[in-house]
Design an enzyme around this catalytic site. Sequence first.
Site, PDB file in Angstrom:
ATOM      1  N   ARG A 114       0.560  -1.087  -0.123  1.00  0.00           N
ATOM      2  CA  ARG A 114       0.035   0.366  -0.326  1.00  0.00           C
ATOM      3  C   ARG A 114       0.742   1.533   0.363  1.00  0.00           C
ATOM      4  O   ARG A 114       2.365   1.206   0.616  1.00  0.00           O
ATOM      5  CB  ARG A 114      -1.145   0.426   0.694  1.00  0.00           C
ATOM      6  CG  ARG A 114      -1.601  -1.570   1.080  1.00  0.00           C
ATOM      7  CD  ARG A 114      -2.869  -1.590   2.584  1.00  0.00           C
ATOM      8  NE  ARG A 114      -3.880  -1.970   2.843  1.00  0.00           N
ATOM      9  CZ  ARG A 114      -3.741  -2.818   3.649  1.00  0.00           C
ATOM     10  NH1 ARG A 114      -2.564  -3.708   3.928  1.00  0.00           N
ATOM     11  NH2 ARG A 114      -4.840  -4.494   3.835  1.00  0.00           N
TER      12      ARG A 114
ATOM     13  N   LYS B 206      -2.864  -2.013   7.558  1.00  0.00           N
ATOM     14  CA  LYS B 206      -3.950  -1.153   8.116  1.00  0.00           C
ATOM     15  C   LYS B 206      -4.542  -2.176   9.739  1.00  0.00           C
ATOM     16  O   LYS B 206      -3.808  -3.302   9.983  1.00  0.00           O
ATOM     17  CB  LYS B 206      -5.556  -2.012   7.296  1.00  0.00           C
ATOM     18  CG  LYS B 206      -5.436  -0.802   6.087  1.00  0.00           C
ATOM     19  CD  LYS B 206      -6.499  -0.509   4.948  1.00  0.00           C
ATOM     20  CE  LYS B 206      -6.807   0.375   4.459  1.00  0.00           C
ATOM     21  NZ  LYS B 206      -7.999   0.068   3.408  1.00  0.00           N
TER      22      LYS B 206
ATOM     23  N   HIS C 262      -2.131   2.220  -6.409  1.00  0.00           N
ATOM     24  CA  HIS C 262      -2.772   1.261  -5.995  1.00  0.00           C
ATOM     25  C   HIS C 262      -3.457   0.451  -6.917  1.00  0.00           C
ATOM     26  O   HIS C 262      -3.689  -0.684  -6.829  1.00  0.00           O
ATOM     27  CB  HIS C 262      -4.394   1.942  -5.342  1.00  0.00           C
ATOM     28  CG  HIS C 262      -5.090   0.907  -3.853  1.00  0.00           C
ATOM     29  ND1 HIS C 262      -3.848   0.720  -2.616  1.00  0.00           N
ATOM     30  CD2 HIS C 262      -6.291   0.255  -3.908  1.00  0.00           C
ATOM     31  CE1 HIS C 262      -4.991  -0.168  -2.316  1.00  0.00           C
ATOM     32  NE2 HIS C 262      -5.891  -0.623  -2.780  1.00  0.00           N
TER      33      HIS C 262
ATOM     34  N   ARG D 157      -0.700  -2.173  -6.732  1.00  0.00           N
ATOM     35  CA  ARG D 157      -1.058  -3.267  -5.586  1.00  0.00           C
ATOM     36  C   ARG D 157      -1.775  -4.105  -6.680  1.00  0.00           C
ATOM     37  O   ARG D 157      -1.639  -5.645  -6.640  1.00  0.00           O
ATOM     38  CB  ARG D 157      -1.160  -2.106  -4.840  1.00  0.00           C
ATOM     39  CG  ARG D 157      -1.948  -3.523  -3.420  1.00  0.00           C
ATOM     40  CD  ARG D 157      -2.591  -2.829  -2.479  1.00  0.00           C
ATOM     41  NE  ARG D 157      -3.133  -3.693  -1.586  1.00  0.00           N
ATOM     42  CZ  ARG D 157      -3.329  -4.306  -0.368  1.00  0.00           C
ATOM     43  NH1 ARG D 157      -1.702  -4.559   0.036  1.00  0.00           N
ATOM     44  NH2 ARG D 157      -3.735  -4.839   0.323  1.00  0.00           N
TER      45      ARG D 157
ATOM     46  N   HIS E 234      -4.868  -8.545   3.583  1.00  0.00           N
ATOM     47  CA  HIS E 234      -6.194  -8.265   3.928  1.00  0.00           C
ATOM     48  C   HIS E 234      -6.414  -8.873   5.072  1.00  0.00           C
ATOM     49  O   HIS E 234      -6.020 -10.207   5.350  1.00  0.00           O
ATOM     50  CB  HIS E 234      -6.542  -9.099   2.660  1.00  0.00           C
ATOM     51  CG  HIS E 234      -6.547  -8.967   1.458  1.00  0.00           C
ATOM     52  ND1 HIS E 234      -7.619  -8.677   0.386  1.00  0.00           N
ATOM     53  CD2 HIS E 234      -6.585  -6.838   0.848  1.00  0.00           C
ATOM     54  CE1 HIS E 234      -7.229  -7.822  -0.742  1.00  0.00           C
ATOM     55  NE2 HIS E 234      -6.870  -6.388   0.123  1.00  0.00           N
TER      56      HIS E 234
ATOM     57  N   TYR F 211     -10.129 -10.225  -7.126  1.00  0.00           N
ATOM     58  CA  TYR F 211      -9.610 -10.450  -8.302  1.00  0.00           C
ATOM     59  C   TYR F 211      -9.743 -11.616  -8.644  1.00  0.00           C
ATOM     60  O   TYR F 211      -9.263 -11.284  -9.698  1.00  0.00           O
ATOM     61  CB  TYR F 211      -8.277 -10.717  -6.782  1.00  0.00           C
ATOM     62  CG  TYR F 211      -7.473  -9.475  -6.883  1.00  0.00           C
ATOM     63  CD1 TYR F 211      -7.199  -8.085  -7.664  1.00  0.00           C
ATOM     64  CD2 TYR F 211      -7.632  -8.951  -5.790  1.00  0.00           C
ATOM     65  CE1 TYR F 211      -7.066  -7.084  -6.834  1.00  0.00           C
ATOM     66  CE2 TYR F 211      -7.190  -8.209  -4.754  1.00  0.00           C
ATOM     67  CZ  TYR F 211      -6.698  -7.634  -5.534  1.00  0.00           C
ATOM     68  OH  TYR F 211      -6.025  -5.596  -5.007  1.00  0.00           O
TER      69      TYR F 211
END
Length: 302
Positions: free
Chosen positions: A151, A175, A246, A249, A272, A281
Amino acid sequence: MSTIDDFITYLEAERRYSPLTVRNYRRDVDDFLAFLGVSRETFDPQRIRRADIEEWMAYLFEERRLKASSVNRGVASLRTLWHWLLSRGMVQNDIVSAIHQRRTSRRLPTFVADSRMDSVVARLREDVASCDMERVRDALIILLFYTCGLRLAELSAATWGDFSTDYRTLRVVGKGDKERVVPIPSVTAELIKKYREIISSQNICIYPKKVVILSKKAEPLSVRTIQRIVGRVLREAGVQGKASPHVLRHTFATHLLNEDADLREIQELLGHSSLKATQVYTHNNIEKLKTVYDMAHPRERR
């Protein structure tokens, strides 16, 4: 200091959200307070009712003409605020969790096709071979996004102490303060070594706690500057449409999936927390299969 100021400090210090994420939370909460006609200092969460939030949502849809995704993000910001208020005993009732998000059309992640990414990598060869600090740094930025799936906030915060001694792995805090270790391909590792040698020879700080992506003045590059670098390099390589960190990514994840990487492994590499976030995806993969089917199946060719 107001209750909202304390909440923002919590997001920055305890949740360690990126400056961009914190800014979005602050903007959403301030927008809700403005709709109510109260300031941060006069805001009393005990007086807020579910109907207040629903009226704000209707206002955003009907008056501001915002998309469902933007309204849902605003409600998500209030939901986080309310959970924080509940945890500190400032409110007794959770009036936000029961509010349903509006349906949005699922957008497929934007990514760079394999053939076009080949052009991007080819475009970087001269920069990789250069001894110019900025050219090598910019090439390294592109390769770290593309080969590691980082990220923007993760790359801008990376320090020299986060790398293994051989530069083949990078420790990332993503995150929600979630830590993961990302493998680094040998070609990228070699470029990291070269970049460090260049900035060391120019007496640019390389202490373990110093961030990696620097200006010639040894100052950390802002996220906006990193975004501009990525956009410039991708457009110069002929990438059309959105060109951002992004996108690289997304490209990292899509290319891995196209090469039959396991979805769980991609989830781990991306950091994630839920497999659901990674499954988006697979839609790109299905679109690829449809194209192959249309071209190859004898009945479709007729």
